[in-house]
Design a protein around this motif. Structure first.
Motif, PDB file in Angstrom:
ATOM      1  N   ASP A 253       0.715  -1.177  -0.112  1.00 14.51           N
ATOM      2  CA  ASP A 253       0.121  -0.037   0.029  1.00 14.51           C
ATOM      3  C   ASP A 253       0.824   1.052   0.098  1.00 14.51           C
ATOM      4  O   ASP A 253       1.957   1.381   0.801  1.00 14.51           O
ATOM      5  N   LYS A 256       0.552   7.228   2.810  1.00 16.22           N
ATOM      6  CA  LYS A 256      -0.005   8.678   2.724  1.00 16.22           C
ATOM      7  C   LYS A 256      -0.303   9.152   1.063  1.00 16.22           C
ATOM      8  O   LYS A 256      -0.008  10.364   0.693  1.00 16.22           O
ATOM      9  N   PHE A 257      -0.805   8.543   0.330  1.00 19.05           N
ATOM     10  CA  PHE A 257      -1.279   8.789  -1.161  1.00 19.05           C
ATOM     11  C   PHE A 257      -2.307   9.653  -1.232  1.00 19.05           C
ATOM     12  O   PHE A 257      -2.159  10.598  -2.175  1.00 19.05           O
ATOM     13  N   LYS A 258      -3.114   9.764  -0.014  1.00 21.51           N
ATOM     14  CA  LYS A 258      -4.054  10.566  -0.254  1.00 21.51           C
ATOM     15  C   LYS A 258      -3.559  12.307  -0.290  1.00 21.51           C
ATOM     16  O   LYS A 258      -4.090  13.045  -0.973  1.00 21.51           O
ATOM     17  N   ASN A 261      -2.397  13.131  -3.580  1.00 22.09           N
ATOM     18  CA  ASN A 261      -3.449  13.440  -4.402  1.00 22.09           C
ATOM     19  C   ASN A 261      -4.083  14.946  -4.123  1.00 22.09           C
ATOM     20  O   ASN A 261      -4.309  15.802  -4.978  1.00 22.09           O
ATOM     21  N   ASP A 270      -1.960   9.491 -10.320  1.00 20.80           N
ATOM     22  CA  ASP A 270      -2.154   8.367 -11.439  1.00 20.80           C
ATOM     23  C   ASP A 270      -0.838   8.105 -11.899  1.00 20.80           C
ATOM     24  O   ASP A 270      -0.171   6.734 -12.242  1.00 20.80           O
ATOM     25  N   ARG A 292      -3.309  -4.859  -9.278  1.00 23.72           N
ATOM     26  CA  ARG A 292      -3.747  -3.700  -8.562  1.00 23.72           C
ATOM     27  C   ARG A 292      -5.165  -4.228  -8.006  1.00 23.72           C
ATOM     28  O   ARG A 292      -5.946  -4.362  -8.897  1.00 23.72           O
ATOM     29  N   LYS A 365       2.082  -0.384   8.619  1.00 19.61           N
ATOM     30  CA  LYS A 365       1.428   1.336   8.805  1.00 19.61           C
ATOM     31  C   LYS A 365       1.562   1.781  10.244  1.00 19.61           C
ATOM     32  O   LYS A 365       2.102   2.884  10.486  1.00 19.61           O
ATOM     33  N   ARG A 369       5.372   3.215   8.845  1.00 15.78           N
ATOM     34  CA  ARG A 369       5.123   3.192   7.266  1.00 15.78           C
ATOM     35  C   ARG A 369       6.540   2.886   6.728  1.00 15.78           C
ATOM     36  O   ARG A 369       7.639   2.909   7.718  1.00 15.78           O
TER      37      ARG A 369
END
Ligand code: GH3
Ligand code: MG
Ligand code: MG
Length: 382
Positions: A253, A256-258, A261, A270, A292, A365, A369
């Motif tokens: 995973d 902190k991908f949010k 974005n 993307d 994925r 996590k 992380r």
């Protein structure tokens, strides 16, 4: 009745054109459509006597037959991303047209004229099957196409010999077109044309279905498997390999991908997802599986690996991703990922093993992380 073969060939041409309209990337279906249209027009010219001058009729329909044969051959090879040899195509066209012209307009010899057309067409198909002999190592459909080319090519040889025995050399084209023998030639051509058309159409429809099936197993953004693809690949997963090792599943995973974005926009998100998939693909073996299964959640199945090997592979991916620079975008902070690893047990379904990997990911996590946690050592390594 006499127009039936032309109509049938025309219909096959239209069916290939329809396939091309469905998927414009399959350019060879347009080539095959053109081939059937040329054959259909050549037959129409012969049965309708257009043009009415016998010499020109023979010459022009001969050019159309040869063009049809060359396009058919090119279409079959193009399907496998190969092409006719240009010199062979030019040579056969010049040989056939020159021969038909010479033996009608200069030195009228009916038998030689017929032999040139039949042998010329036969040689085009046989030369193509020689060039397409790689098809023999391909799928069942590839092999069927190879033998179709051979069958069409070979069928011209006995037909030529039969012609020599059945046609009076003194006969002119006018009376030749009236003979039962000529009707038999037309009939056999239309039977062969129909069989070839059906065979090709069947092969191309199966090609299309398997392409759609393959595509429905892939994630369009990253090109790796999607959840459905993962399901079908893990259904076939043996519980124990020939080496006595089992497989290890990793749940990955992005961290902190949010925030990525929110800060840089969805399009940049993307690009990061695509880059992660590329890093994984570059760092696993070809027998391993990557999918994925959610927004920024990936699954990797390491086949036949010890716990230590799977941890080392995951660590390699984690490090490589941490140092990745993204194409056309500048992201200031390093983007990282976390891994949870579990062994796939023979006694349980793949999805239960994945749940255990997810638990290990949760631990990764929670312990900060950018690290790997495994179900066998619950402390983090980074
Ligand atoms: P954590 O480190 O705990 O995993 O935090 P996170 O921010 O990565 O986790 P969270 O699950 O809250 O965020 C996942 C985000 O992934 C939310 C969603 O906007 C984003 N996302 C899901 N699918 C896509 C996608 O196809 N493209 C992009 N750019 N973002 C996506
Ligand atoms: Mg995340
Ligand atoms: Mg997530």
């Amino acid at each position: 009745m006499k127009f039936v073969p032309s109509i049938l060939l025309f219909l096959f041409g239209s069916a290939f054109l329809g396939l091309w309209a469905l998927d414009r990337k399959l350019r060879f279906t347009a080539t095959l459509a053109a081939s059937f249209y040329f054959f259909s027009s050549a037959m129409l010219m012969q049965v309708a006597f257009i043009p009415s001058d016998v010499g020109y009729n023979g010459l022009i329909s001969g050019v159309f037959y040869a063009t049809g044969a060359l396009l058919f051959s090119e279409g079959v090879l193009e399907r496998s991303r190969h092409h006719l040899l240009p010199w062979a195509a030019v040579l056969s066209m010049v040989g056939i047209v020159g021969g038909l012209w010479y033996f009608y307009f200069v030195d009228r010899k009916l038998i030689v004229w017929i032999c040139i057309l039949n042998l010329g067409l036969g040689l085009i198909f046989l030369q193509t099957s020689w060039q397409g002999r790689f098809l023999l190592t391909g799928t069942k459909r590839d092999k069927a196409l190879f033998w179709l080319l051979v069958a069409i090519g070979v069928h011209f040889l006995p037909r030529t010999l039969l012609t020599i025995g059945s046609v009076n050399p003194m006969m002119n084209q006018d009376s030749l077109y009236q003979t039962d023998f000529w009707q038999m030639v037309l009939l056999s051509t239309s039977v062969l044309g129909t069989l070839s058309g059906l065979c090709l159409l069947g092969i191309l429809v199966i090609d299309l279905i398997s392409k759609l099936r393959r595509e429905s197993d892939l994630d369009p953004l990253t090109g790796v498997l999607n959840r459905r693809g993962l399901q079908s690949h893990t259904d076939k997963l043996p519980h124990l390999s020939t080496y006595g090792l089992a497989s290890v599943v990793a749940m990955c995973d992005l961290d902190k991908f949010k925030t990525i974005n929110d800060t840089y926009g969805h399009a940049v998100g993307d690009i990061v997802l695509t880059a992660f998939a590329d890093v994984v693909r570059r760092n696993i073996r070809k027998e391993d599986i990557v999918a994925r299964i959610g927004g920024e959640e990936f699954v990797i199945v390491f086949k036949d690996m010890t716990d230590e090997q799977a941890s080392a592979f995951s660590e390699r991916i984690r490090k490589a991703f941490e140092h990745t620079s993204f194409k056309d975008v500048s992201i200031i902070e390093p983007v990282t990922c976390s891994f949870g690893l579990a062994r796939i047990r023979a006694s349980e379904s793949f999805w239960v093993s994945l749940e255990r990997a997810d638990k290990a990911l949760y631990a990764a996590k929670h312990s900060g992380r950018n690290r790997i946690c495994t179900e066998w050592v619950q402390n983090a390594m980074s």
